[in-house]
Structures are given as C-alpha cells and as structure tokens.
Motif scaffolding. Structure first.
Motif, short mmCIF file in Angstrom:
data_model
loop_
_atom_site.label_atom_id
_atom_site.label_comp_id
_atom_site.label_asym_id
_atom_site.label_seq_id
_atom_site.Cartn_x
_atom_site.Cartn_y
_atom_site.Cartn_z
N THR A 126 9.21 17.48 -13.23
CA THR A 126 9.11 17.45 -11.65
C THR A 126 8.74 15.96 -11.12
O THR A 126 8.93 15.85 -10.02
N ALA A 127 8.53 14.98 -12.18
CA ALA A 127 8.22 13.80 -11.68
C ALA A 127 9.41 12.68 -11.39
O ALA A 127 10.41 13.25 -12.13
N ALA A 128 9.65 12.19 -10.07
CA ALA A 128 10.71 11.56 -9.89
C ALA A 128 10.54 10.07 -9.69
O ALA A 128 9.28 9.71 -9.28
N GLN B 57 0.84 -1.24 0.05
CA GLN B 57 0.02 -0.10 -0.08
C GLN B 57 0.99 1.38 -0.12
O GLN B 57 0.54 2.39 -0.81
N ASN B 58 2.01 1.31 0.92
CA ASN B 58 2.66 2.41 1.04
C ASN B 58 3.53 2.45 -0.28
O ASN B 58 3.58 3.76 -0.66
N LEU B 59 3.79 1.62 -0.89
CA LEU B 59 4.50 1.65 -2.09
C LEU B 59 3.74 2.24 -3.27
O LEU B 59 4.00 3.24 -4.18
N THR B 60 2.66 1.70 -3.70
CA THR B 60 1.73 2.14 -4.52
C THR B 60 1.01 3.58 -4.20
O THR B 60 0.72 4.14 -5.13
N SER B 61 0.81 3.89 -3.00
CA SER B 61 0.37 5.23 -2.76
C SER B 61 1.42 6.21 -3.17
O SER B 61 0.85 7.31 -3.66
N ARG B 62 2.75 6.10 -2.84
CA ARG B 62 3.94 7.05 -3.46
C ARG B 62 3.50 7.15 -5.12
O ARG B 62 3.87 8.18 -5.35
N ALA B 63 3.60 5.98 -5.55
CA ALA B 63 3.71 5.87 -6.93
C ALA B 63 2.39 6.39 -7.57
O ALA B 63 2.27 7.80 -8.69
N ARG B 64 1.38 6.50 -6.87
CA ARG B 64 -0.27 7.12 -7.31
C ARG B 64 -0.19 8.49 -7.27
O ARG B 64 -0.36 9.26 -8.08
N THR B 65 0.49 9.00 -5.95
CA THR B 65 0.68 10.48 -5.82
C THR B 65 1.72 11.13 -6.79
O THR B 65 1.19 12.05 -7.34
N ALA B 66 2.65 10.47 -7.11
CA ALA B 66 3.55 11.01 -8.13
C ALA B 66 2.98 11.18 -9.66
O ALA B 66 3.03 11.97 -10.24
N MET B 67 2.14 10.00 -9.81
CA MET B 67 1.60 10.24 -11.24
C MET B 67 0.27 10.95 -11.29
O MET B 67 0.24 11.52 -12.18
N ASN B 68 -0.36 11.37 -10.09
CA ASN B 68 -1.59 12.25 -10.21
C ASN B 68 -1.13 13.65 -10.18
O ASN B 68 -1.67 14.68 -10.57
N SER B 69 0.24 13.75 -9.81
CA SER B 69 0.82 15.19 -9.82
C SER B 69 1.13 15.53 -11.34
O SER B 69 1.26 16.82 -11.74
N VAL B 70 1.31 14.51 -12.39
CA VAL B 70 1.53 14.68 -13.63
C VAL B 70 0.14 15.00 -14.32
O VAL B 70 0.04 15.69 -15.31
N LYS C 187 -3.32 10.05 -22.86
CA LYS C 187 -2.94 8.76 -23.13
C LYS C 187 -1.22 8.31 -23.15
O LYS C 187 -0.70 7.71 -22.07
N THR C 188 -0.56 9.26 -23.56
CA THR C 188 0.65 9.21 -23.60
C THR C 188 1.53 9.63 -22.49
O THR C 188 2.30 8.87 -21.99
N LEU C 189 0.71 10.71 -21.78
CA LEU C 189 1.39 11.19 -20.63
C LEU C 189 1.23 10.32 -19.55
O LEU C 189 1.99 10.18 -18.67
N LEU C 190 0.10 9.65 -19.35
CA LEU C 190 -0.20 8.42 -18.42
C LEU C 190 0.90 7.39 -18.42
O LEU C 190 1.66 6.77 -17.54
N ALA C 191 1.08 6.96 -19.52
CA ALA C 191 2.23 5.87 -19.87
C ALA C 191 3.61 6.45 -19.52
O ALA C 191 4.40 5.73 -18.86
N ARG C 192 4.04 7.45 -19.93
CA ARG C 192 5.27 8.26 -19.39
C ARG C 192 5.24 8.46 -18.13
O ARG C 192 6.44 8.31 -17.36
N ALA C 193 4.33 8.78 -17.51
CA ALA C 193 4.26 8.96 -15.99
C ALA C 193 4.57 7.70 -15.27
O ALA C 193 5.26 7.87 -14.24
N MET C 194 4.05 6.50 -15.82
CA MET C 194 4.15 5.12 -15.07
C MET C 194 5.78 5.04 -15.35
O MET C 194 6.42 4.42 -14.31
N GLY C 195 6.40 5.33 -16.33
CA GLY C 195 7.72 4.96 -16.54
C GLY C 195 8.67 5.75 -15.75
O GLY C 195 9.88 5.48 -15.33
N LYS C 196 8.18 6.78 -15.52
CA LYS C 196 8.87 8.12 -14.64
C LYS C 196 9.11 7.52 -13.43
O LYS C 196 10.19 7.64 -12.75
N VAL C 197 7.98 7.00 -12.73
CA VAL C 197 7.89 6.56 -11.13
C VAL C 197 8.66 5.33 -10.96
O VAL C 197 8.83 4.99 -9.50
N VAL C 198 8.91 4.49 -11.88
CA VAL C 198 9.45 3.21 -11.59
C VAL C 198 10.85 3.37 -12.16
O VAL C 198 11.10 3.51 -13.46
#
Length: 332
Positions: free
Chosen positions: A216-218, A26-39, A70-81
C-alpha cells in the motif's frame, strides 16, 4: 524551488533561504515520514533519522538483531522516493563483480561491454552487509566513499542521488564479519531499531499477518525534489561558534581515556550536515547546539572504539558523557 540566490565570499558560498524554502522541505519530509510510518509500527524515531540522512546526503547503517524491521525500513524508504531501488543480499560467497558489475565479451561487436551491477541505483539496500567477505565490502567502500566504481581500470559514476541503506546483524552472531573502521566511517548514521512496544507489536500482528505493508506504500516524492531539498538543507546556516562546538566535541572524543580511537574529522562534517537537516525539519534556517546534541550519539558513536570493547551501547554512552563535558557557549 525558486528564489534562492547565491554569492561567493572567499571559499564559502552563502545562499539566502527563507521560511518558504524550509516549509517546502518540511512538507516533503512530512509526507515521506507519514508514508514510512504506515509501513512500520512504532519506529518514528528511526524513520526520522533515516530521512535526515537522506536530506544530508549520507548513508545509513541499520544495526540490530534479525526480525525487528531493518530491511522493511530500508525498503520503505525506497518505496516513498520515486527512484531506482536495488536490493543486494550479502552472503559469504558474494563476489565484488556481483555488486559492481562485470565486463562481458560481445561476440557480435567483438568488444567488451560493461554490465552494471545492482549497486548502480539511487537507493541501494545492502542487506546483511557484514555477512560478505572483506574483499566484497571493499568494493562497496569505493562506491560509498567516492560515488564511483572502478572495473578493469575504467571508472563508472554512481547515479545521483546515491544512498546506501545497509543492514547488519550484531558481529557476535555466526557467519558475520566486523565492518572495517574505514567503511563504518562512511555511514552518516547508525540506527538501532530495537524491539517494538507491546501495543505496537500487537498492532503489527493485526496489520501484517495477512498483508504486506509495502503493497500500500506509494511514492510521495521524486529524485528532483530530493535534490532540491538537499540544496536547501546544505544552505542552512551554522555560526562559527557552532562549528567550533562541533570540533570541541570531536577533540573530546580523541582525548577521553575511555576511548581508544576518537572520531574522525569526517564525523564532524557528517554531524554538521545532519544538524542542518534537523534544523530544517524543525522549521529553522539555522543550526542550534540542540541539533548537534540530539544527533551526536547517532552520528559519532560508530566512529569511536571504546577501550572496553567495540560495543554500540557503550559507545553511545561515551558520546553522551563527552557531550555533558563540552561547554556550550551562550552565543551559539
């Protein structure tokens, strides 16, 4: 994560997972979710579904009109991992070798050397995948289905983990090809982003007019943690009654007069994997019918063909009708 024990019973492996394992996921995915939602503005549901697919080890198909993110979501996932990320822009003239790679002759060594294509990455962004020819799409199918690519008779494995996040425009748009059923079946989920709400679109204009939100995504997690999270999710329990409920849903899609082609057995496997991921994100070590019902339209709709035309909204409605007819046992 440590502390997981396994034991072999028949053909199934049982693993003891506790609240601490689920909390860690939960903690791991919460961090990823917050980072992706910021994008992305106002796309929390799509972000959540994409993370479920990541934990379940499945590929994602993002389908919608151009310009909705669509592409922004895909790139955001790539950014957070923190893994290797490659983007492939699919076009009608794209060749299979442009995707998987090619053998080139080395004049110095007098031998052929394999040069990997962009598909050899942990996260592959397949942009506008339905603009490529069926021949190129078939090259992607082997990578997605088997986790490998075959070039001149030699097989090369994909890296681990390996996930394809593909985007596609509606098939009635000019210059697009319909994905074959076999390839659509390899995607764990199909997500439609839709247009943002008015307030979200206003914020989008304010936040993205001068800045690239991806700058700004990390990375908030790495490949080792994703692999560990997948192991925990895989061992979330699902009762026999729950599995029978999923099979009953699959059979209902095959016996519905409004459905020309029902869901494949793979649809049930993907639905159970996704339901386990949702259960973990909800803080549970077991799957409930609510998990199945919440995810079924996203997991099964692209695997069926309605008699009245292959329409995404109609397919989702038909899955909803199937869910309303299949009874839920009290002890599930």
């Amino acid at each position: 994560m440590e502390g997981m024990s396994t034991s072999q019973e028949g053909t199934q492996t049982n693993s003891v997972i506790g609240a601490e394992h689920i909390e860690w996921v939960q903690n791991l995915t919460s961090r990823a979710r917050t980072a992706m939602n910021s994008v992305l503005e106002g796309k929390d549901e799509a972000v959540g579904l994409s993370l479920i697919a990541l934990l379940a080890g499945g590929h994602v198909l993002l389908e919608d009109v151009p310009g909705v993110g669509k592409t922004l979501l895909a790139r955001a996932m790539g950014k957070v991992v923190d893994g290797s990320v490659r983007r492939i822009q699919f076009t009608p003239d794209l060749l299979p070798t442009d995707v998987v790679g090619v053998n080139l002759f080395n004049q110095e060594t007098r031998h052929f050397e394999f040069r990997q294509g962009p598909v050899f990455a942990n996260i592959v962004i397949a942009d506008e995948i339905n603009r490529a020819s069926p021949k190129t799409q078939s090259a992607m199918l082997e990578c997605m289905a088997e986790g490998q690519a075959t070039i001149d008779g030699q097989t090369y494995p994909m890296p681990t983990p390996f996930i394809v996040v593909a985007t596609q425009n509606p098939i009635d748009m000019e210059g697009t090809y319909a994905l074959p059923e076999a390839q659509r079946d390899r995607f764990l989920t199909r997500i439609s982003l839709g247009y943002p709400a008015t307030s979200d679109e206003v914020d989008l204009l304010d936040n993205q007019i001068q800045n690239d939100p991806l700058e700004t995504a990390a990375a908030v997690t790495n490949l080792e943690q994703i692999t560990q999270a997948r192991t925990i999710v895989r061992h979330v329990s699902a009762s026999r009654q729950l599995r029978e409920y999923i099979v009953a849903i699959l059979h209902a899609t095959r016996n519905d007069q409004a459905i020309l082609l029902g869901s494949s057995p793979r649809g049930g496997v993907h639905l159970l994997r996704a339901a386990k991921a949702r259960a973990a994100l909800s803080g549970r070590t077991f799957v409930t019918p609510d998990d199945v019902q919440a995810l079924a339209p996203y997991i099964l709709a692209h695997r069926i063909i309605p008699r009245d035309g292959d329409d995404a909204d109609l397919a989702a409605d038909l899955i909803g009708r199937v869910l309303s007819r299949v009874p839920v046992s009290a002890n599930q």
